[in-house]
Motif scaffolding. Sequence first.
Motif, short mmCIF file in Angstrom:
data_model
loop_
_atom_site.label_atom_id
_atom_site.label_comp_id
_atom_site.label_asym_id
_atom_site.label_seq_id
_atom_site.Cartn_x
_atom_site.Cartn_y
_atom_site.Cartn_z
N GLU A 224 0.80 -1.22 0.00
CA GLU A 224 0.00 0.00 0.00
C GLU A 224 0.84 1.28 0.00
O GLU A 224 0.28 2.37 -0.12
N VAL A 225 2.16 1.17 0.15
CA VAL A 225 3.03 2.34 -0.03
C VAL A 225 3.81 2.24 -1.33
O VAL A 225 4.78 2.96 -1.54
N GLY A 226 3.38 1.34 -2.23
CA GLY A 226 3.97 1.25 -3.56
C GLY A 226 5.03 0.18 -3.73
O GLY A 226 5.65 0.07 -4.79
N GLY A 227 5.24 -0.64 -2.70
CA GLY A 227 6.26 -1.67 -2.78
C GLY A 227 5.70 -3.00 -3.25
O GLY A 227 4.53 -3.12 -3.63
N VAL A 228 6.56 -4.02 -3.22
CA VAL A 228 6.16 -5.36 -3.62
C VAL A 228 6.66 -6.35 -2.58
O VAL A 228 7.63 -6.10 -1.86
N SER A 229 5.98 -7.48 -2.51
CA SER A 229 6.38 -8.59 -1.67
C SER A 229 6.25 -9.84 -2.54
O SER A 229 5.14 -10.27 -2.84
N ARG A 230 7.41 -10.38 -2.94
CA ARG A 230 7.40 -11.45 -3.95
C ARG A 230 8.28 -12.62 -3.52
O ARG A 230 9.26 -12.46 -2.81
N ARG A 231 7.89 -13.77 -4.01
CA ARG A 231 8.70 -14.97 -3.83
C ARG A 231 9.96 -14.86 -4.68
O ARG A 231 10.11 -13.95 -5.50
N LEU A 232 10.84 -15.82 -4.50
CA LEU A 232 12.10 -15.76 -5.22
C LEU A 232 11.96 -16.07 -6.70
O LEU A 232 12.86 -15.78 -7.49
N ASP A 233 10.80 -16.65 -7.10
CA ASP A 233 10.54 -16.89 -8.51
C ASP A 233 9.77 -15.73 -9.14
O ASP A 233 9.28 -15.85 -10.26
N ALA A 234 9.67 -14.61 -8.43
CA ALA A 234 9.03 -13.37 -8.88
C ALA A 234 7.50 -13.40 -8.77
O ALA A 234 6.83 -12.44 -9.14
N ALA A 235 6.94 -14.49 -8.24
CA ALA A 235 5.49 -14.53 -8.02
C ALA A 235 5.13 -13.69 -6.80
O ALA A 235 5.86 -13.67 -5.81
N ASP A 236 3.99 -13.00 -6.87
CA ASP A 236 3.53 -12.23 -5.72
C ASP A 236 3.32 -13.14 -4.52
O ASP A 236 2.88 -14.30 -4.65
N TYR A 237 3.63 -12.62 -3.35
CA TYR A 237 3.48 -13.39 -2.11
C TYR A 237 2.03 -13.75 -1.87
O TYR A 237 1.14 -12.90 -1.92
N ARG A 238 1.80 -15.03 -1.64
CA ARG A 238 0.50 -15.54 -1.21
C ARG A 238 0.74 -16.43 0.00
O ARG A 238 1.50 -17.41 -0.09
N PRO A 239 0.13 -16.12 1.12
CA PRO A 239 0.46 -16.83 2.36
C PRO A 239 0.10 -18.30 2.38
O PRO A 239 0.64 -19.06 3.17
N GLY A 240 -0.79 -18.72 1.51
CA GLY A 240 -1.19 -20.12 1.51
C GLY A 240 -0.23 -21.02 0.78
O GLY A 240 -0.38 -22.23 0.79
N HIS A 241 0.77 -20.46 0.12
CA HIS A 241 1.71 -21.26 -0.65
C HIS A 241 2.91 -21.61 0.22
O HIS A 241 3.42 -20.76 0.96
#
Length: 266
Positions: A224-241
């Motif tokens: 929400e401040v313009g950043g990203v949270s991504r896995r090491l394979d560049a996929a967006d972070y999803r807590p269920g994975h």
Amino acid sequence: MDVDAVTALVEHVAATVVSPRFRELTAGEVSEKSPGDLVTVVDTAAEAALTAGLAEILPGVPVVGEEATSADLGRLALLGEPRVLVVDPLDGTQAFVEGSPDHAVMVGLVEHGEAVAGWICLPQHGQTFVAQRGAGAWCNGERLTRSVTPSGGPLRVGIAGYLPDEVRAAVDARFGGLEEGFVTSGRLWSGYEYSRLALGERDALVYWRTWPWDHVPGAVLVREVGGVSRRLDAADYRPGHPEDGLIAAADPEVYDRVRRPLCLDR
């Protein structure tokens, strides 16, 4: 969802359960869940209070708390529910035990596998961060904006411990390619570090362990401040994975700069 009610609950638990015991614990009130992984009477009391309060605010929504899940890993299956709350009653338990102010009380909301809201209260810093998907990020009621990290400039990066040997070797051998402004390595307390990233005091964080209660609140805050949270394979972070590894960064360019020299995907 009543965002303000959850904010009030988190602050109340921090003020009435956590802070009164800061630097007041006795030896018998601290134990280990596993070697080096501390738990205190404050963790369990705060989780019970948060779970009860959240049940009143969001009835019927299951809660995945760190301490309850430590006793029953099967609770992680609840992340597959349409809505689920995650609770870290005392993020940075070791910091708390050691008398460091960098501990937090955290709650996150997951909907259909996506982190959509987060609360991080740092009682000893007098700061409460609240973020909701599409509604922005706030600290003590003031909207947060983060200045853009200069392209190509030095980076301020935090690297958590618990890296596998091969990843640690890549970090040690190649991290200088980032032309970093500074690198901190070791135990990174998620609530404190994500809040510093949102405030512009960090540019990126690298984690290997990604328990949902540690990262859901911060992932929403950073996004929400313009950043990203991504896995090491560049996929967006999803807590269920279940994949290991996560980079939170001020923006996509910073993410790429941190990820590329680490060679974590090769």
